[in-house]
Design a protein around this motif. Structure first.
Motif, mmCIF file in Angstrom:
data_model
loop_
_atom_site.group_PDB
_atom_site.id
_atom_site.type_symbol
_atom_site.label_atom_id
_atom_site.label_comp_id
_atom_site.label_asym_id
_atom_site.label_seq_id
_atom_site.Cartn_x
_atom_site.Cartn_y
_atom_site.Cartn_z
ATOM 1 N N GLU A 81 0.844 -1.239 0.156
ATOM 2 C CA GLU A 81 -0.023 0.065 0.122
ATOM 3 C C GLU A 81 0.758 1.460 0.135
ATOM 4 N N LEU A 82 1.883 1.214 0.574
ATOM 5 C CA LEU A 82 2.777 2.551 0.970
ATOM 6 C C LEU A 82 3.337 2.621 -0.589
ATOM 7 N N VAL A 83 3.895 1.403 -1.237
ATOM 8 C CA VAL A 83 4.602 1.744 -2.449
ATOM 9 C C VAL A 83 3.557 2.087 -3.599
ATOM 10 N N ALA A 84 2.279 1.578 -3.607
ATOM 11 C CA ALA A 84 1.630 2.049 -4.660
ATOM 12 C C ALA A 84 0.646 3.347 -4.411
ATOM 13 N N PHE A 85 0.299 3.538 -3.084
ATOM 14 C CA PHE A 85 -0.743 4.746 -2.856
ATOM 15 C C PHE A 85 0.181 6.093 -2.378
ATOM 16 N N GLU A 86 1.021 5.802 -1.418
ATOM 17 C CA GLU A 86 1.602 6.893 -0.589
ATOM 18 C C GLU A 86 2.767 7.643 -1.227
ATOM 19 N N VAL A 87 2.943 7.381 -2.606
ATOM 20 C CA VAL A 87 4.282 8.012 -3.326
ATOM 21 C C VAL A 87 4.132 9.462 -3.169
ATOM 22 N N GLU A 88 3.100 10.285 -3.649
ATOM 23 C CA GLU A 88 2.939 11.645 -3.443
ATOM 24 C C GLU A 88 3.021 12.154 -2.036
ATOM 25 N N ARG A 89 2.270 11.569 -1.065
ATOM 26 C CA ARG A 89 2.536 11.898 0.306
ATOM 27 C C ARG A 89 3.854 11.916 0.785
ATOM 28 N N ILE A 90 4.761 10.886 0.493
ATOM 29 C CA ILE A 90 5.967 10.834 0.908
ATOM 30 C C ILE A 90 6.900 11.822 0.151
ATOM 31 N N LYS A 91 6.633 12.390 -1.161
ATOM 32 C CA LYS A 91 7.227 13.271 -1.868
ATOM 33 C C LYS A 91 7.049 14.513 -1.165
ATOM 34 N N ALA A 92 5.762 14.869 -0.610
ATOM 35 C CA ALA A 92 5.412 16.153 -0.274
ATOM 36 C C ALA A 92 5.706 16.333 1.460
ATOM 37 N N GLU A 93 6.247 15.232 2.052
ATOM 38 C CA GLU A 93 6.602 15.542 3.460
ATOM 39 C C GLU A 93 8.285 15.481 3.473
ATOM 40 N N GLU A 94 8.881 15.257 2.224
ATOM 41 C CA GLU A 94 10.322 15.585 2.315
ATOM 42 C C GLU A 94 10.732 16.609 2.982
ATOM 43 N N GLY A 95 10.151 18.149 2.722
ATOM 44 C CA GLY A 95 10.447 19.117 3.433
ATOM 45 C C GLY A 95 9.808 19.671 4.717
ATOM 46 N N ASN A 96 9.200 18.635 5.167
ATOM 47 C CA ASN A 96 8.283 19.182 6.286
ATOM 48 C C ASN A 96 8.378 18.235 7.445
ATOM 49 N N PRO A 97 9.382 18.252 8.248
ATOM 50 C CA PRO A 97 9.658 17.090 9.305
ATOM 51 C C PRO A 97 8.330 16.758 10.284
ATOM 52 N N PRO A 98 7.594 17.843 10.678
ATOM 53 C CA PRO A 98 6.330 17.527 11.473
ATOM 54 C C PRO A 98 5.439 16.498 10.878
ATOM 55 N N LYS A 99 5.422 16.624 9.320
ATOM 56 C CA LYS A 99 4.254 15.887 8.770
ATOM 57 C C LYS A 99 5.125 14.484 8.465
ATOM 58 N N MET A 100 6.257 14.463 8.254
ATOM 59 C CA MET A 100 7.028 13.127 8.406
ATOM 60 C C MET A 100 7.020 12.449 9.446
ATOM 61 N N ILE A 101 7.204 12.977 10.795
ATOM 62 C CA ILE A 101 6.924 12.462 12.007
ATOM 63 C C ILE A 101 5.577 12.032 12.261
ATOM 64 N N LYS A 102 4.706 12.692 11.717
ATOM 65 C CA LYS A 102 3.070 12.232 11.893
ATOM 66 C C LYS A 102 2.809 10.781 11.073
ATOM 67 N N HIS A 103 3.403 10.838 9.988
ATOM 68 C CA HIS A 103 3.216 9.907 9.183
ATOM 69 C C HIS A 103 3.823 8.480 9.523
ATOM 70 N N VAL A 104 5.141 8.728 10.135
ATOM 71 C CA VAL A 104 5.921 7.574 10.955
ATOM 72 C C VAL A 104 5.107 7.081 12.112
ATOM 73 N N ARG A 105 4.619 8.069 12.609
ATOM 74 C CA ARG A 105 3.519 7.462 14.024
ATOM 75 C C ARG A 105 2.410 6.761 13.439
ATOM 76 N N GLU A 106 1.657 7.128 12.374
ATOM 77 C CA GLU A 106 0.587 6.510 11.949
ATOM 78 C C GLU A 106 0.925 5.192 11.487
ATOM 79 N N LEU A 107 2.068 5.079 10.746
ATOM 80 C CA LEU A 107 2.623 3.918 10.174
ATOM 81 C C LEU A 107 2.962 2.637 11.555
#
Length: 188
Positions: A81-107
């Motif tokens: 699911e991460l490889v197929a559907f979350e590509v854009e989300r991962i790209k968008a979070e590259e410059g935003n550490p709080p969003k990245m941390i939030k996504h890591v916690r969700e995972l």
């Protein structure tokens, strides 16, 4: 523990984005063979000169990854699911550490739920032996095993299992989502 695993899950999802578009199923043998086009994968991502990724793709672990995750019809999981559907989300979070941390916690939360589907079951801890328990002399020896009774129990179990329907796994197979093609994955 789960957050560290979630970070590595994201890392490998980023590394292998679009890998499914470089898989080829060869059916000339009795068992189908799955071939991964490393040159196409590296070329389309512009990483031909990248030593690290080249060594990862040439390793035995990646060969096992391709043979396990290559079939187009199998049980899907969080990585797919991460490889197929979350590509854009991962790209968008590259410059935003709080969003990245939030996504890591969700995972991490999803990983925890996958391993503990029923959170209401409490695990009982085994109590530590009391002080001086090893000095007790009144411990009885382990009883002898009655071989005839063991054979009877085995025969009963075999008789019951022969009449029972075959056990099936609860996981359902599905078509694995391909995700975006390799050309759309831009690595930083």
């Amino acid at each position: 523990d789960k957050e560290v695993r979630a970070i590595f899950l994201r890392l490998f999802a980023q590394l292998f984005q679009g890998y499914r578009s470089c898989l080829q199923l060869i059916r000339i043998h009795a068992e189908p063979v799955i071939h991964f086009h490393k040159a196409a994968f590296l070329g389309q991502r512009g990483l031909i000169e990248n030593d690290f990724l080249t060594k990862v793709l040439n390793g035995m672990a990646f060969a096992g990854f391709v043979s396990e995750r290559g079939p187009p019809f199998r049980v899907c999981d969080l990585f797919d699911e991460l490889v197929a559907f979350e590509v854009e989300r991962i790209k968008a979070e590259e410059g935003n550490p709080p969003k990245m941390i939030k996504h890591v916690r969700e995972l991490a939360e999803q990983l925890f739920k996958n391993e503990n589907p029923n959170p209401h079951i409490a695990f009982q801890k085994v109590p530590r032996p009391t002080e001086g328990s090893h000095l007790r002399v009144h411990i009885l020896p382990f009883p002898r095993i009655n071989e005839c009774r063991v054979q009877e129990l085995l025969q009963e179990g075999l008789a019951r299992s022969q009449g029972a329907p075959p056990a099936t796994r609860g996981d359902k197979k599905c078509v694995v989502p391909a995700g975006p093609p390799v050309g759309t994955c831009v690595c930083s």
